[in-house]
Write an enzyme that holds these catalytic residues in place. Structure first.
Site, PDB file in Angstrom:
ATOM      1  N   VAL A   1      47.732 -99.346 -52.459  1.00  0.00           N
ATOM      2  CA  VAL A   1      49.157 -99.963 -52.914  1.00  0.00           C
ATOM      3  C   VAL A   1      49.184-100.227 -54.496  1.00  0.00           C
ATOM      4  O   VAL A   1      48.202-101.231 -55.001  1.00  0.00           O
ATOM      5  CB  VAL A   1      49.416-101.190 -52.197  1.00  0.00           C
ATOM      6  CG1 VAL A   1      50.995-101.483 -52.553  1.00  0.00           C
ATOM      7  CG2 VAL A   1      49.479-100.864 -50.649  1.00  0.00           C
ATOM      8  N   CYS A   2      50.163 -99.802 -55.074  1.00  0.00           N
ATOM      9  CA  CYS A   2      50.181-100.082 -56.527  1.00  0.00           C
ATOM     10  C   CYS A   2      51.388-101.295 -56.824  1.00  0.00           C
ATOM     11  O   CYS A   2      52.431-101.078 -56.684  1.00  0.00           O
ATOM     12  CB  CYS A   2      50.771 -98.819 -57.208  1.00  0.00           C
ATOM     13  SG  CYS A   2      50.905 -99.237 -59.116  1.00  0.00           S
ATOM     14  N   LEU A   3      50.635-102.423 -56.661  1.00  0.00           N
ATOM     15  CA  LEU A   3      51.505-103.790 -56.856  1.00  0.00           C
ATOM     16  C   LEU A   3      50.792-104.688 -57.844  1.00  0.00           C
ATOM     17  O   LEU A   3      49.698-104.838 -57.704  1.00  0.00           O
ATOM     18  CB  LEU A   3      51.495-104.212 -55.527  1.00  0.00           C
ATOM     19  CG  LEU A   3      52.613-105.440 -55.470  1.00  0.00           C
ATOM     20  CD1 LEU A   3      54.006-105.120 -55.906  1.00  0.00           C
ATOM     21  CD2 LEU A   3      52.302-106.204 -54.060  1.00  0.00           C
TER      22      LEU A   3
END
Length: 183
Positions: free
Chosen positions: A111-113
């Site tokens: 996840v790109c957070l």
């Protein structure tokens, strides 16, 4: 001298557990903080938390996000959380379990957070992460992608992106990959 302190610690532990049961496991600072975070959760109605290994294993849990509107309405996206004993100094490791067509989630579930990476600070908590994940489904971000193909489609043709999401959530092929059925 060192041995004397060890004996005293053992005696104190036995005194605390004088009921004859097994000694209680001492919780790490990370476990204590995580327990506090979980008891103070204020989740939106579309988010649930579960403990597949039982309530005794707080350091590994799952969160399901079921968006009510937007591109991903009708889906139920499960994320696994693995929390380090040094939490909150290290961010939890979060993975999306099903394969999903999303610009900010790659095919392995990463996840790109930003708050899970460079913007993580110990003052942040599990609630903040869950709201961040929820926000990714409300407003996918093509400017910081992990799935570059999905990001390009979202940026250049939002209608085609919407169709791709529907196809993927129906368990069909998109871009040569088959996705998990969500409907």
């Amino acid at each position: 001298m060192i041995r004397l302190f060890k004996v005293k610690e053992t005696q104190k532990e036995l005194a605390r557990n004088s009921n004859g049961g097994t000694p209680t496991k001492k919780q790490s600072a990370g476990e204590l903080r995580l327990h506090k975070d979980i008891t103070e959760l204020n989740l939106p109605n579309c988010c649930t938390i579960s403990f597949p290994n039982g309530k005794d294993d707080l350091m590994n849990f799952e969160v399901t996000i079921s968006p009510e509107d937007g591109y991903y309405a009708g889906g139920a996206f499960k994320f696994s959380f693995k929390v380090s004993p040094v939490y909150p100094h290290d961010a939890p490791k979060v993975k999306c379990i099903p394969k999903v067509y999303h610009p900010n989630i790659d095919y392995e579930g990463n996840v790109c957070l930003n708050i899970l990476r460079e913007d993580w600070k110990p003052v942040l908590n599990i609630n903040t992460i869950i709201y961040g994940l929820y926000h990714l489904f409300a407003e996918p971000n093509y400017e910081d992608p992990l799935n570059h193909e999905a990001a390009e489609v979202l940026k250049n043709d939002p209608k085609a992106f919407e169709n791709n999401v529907k196809m993927a959530m129906s368990g069909n092929y998109v871009g040569g990959l088959i996705y998990t059925h969500f409907y």
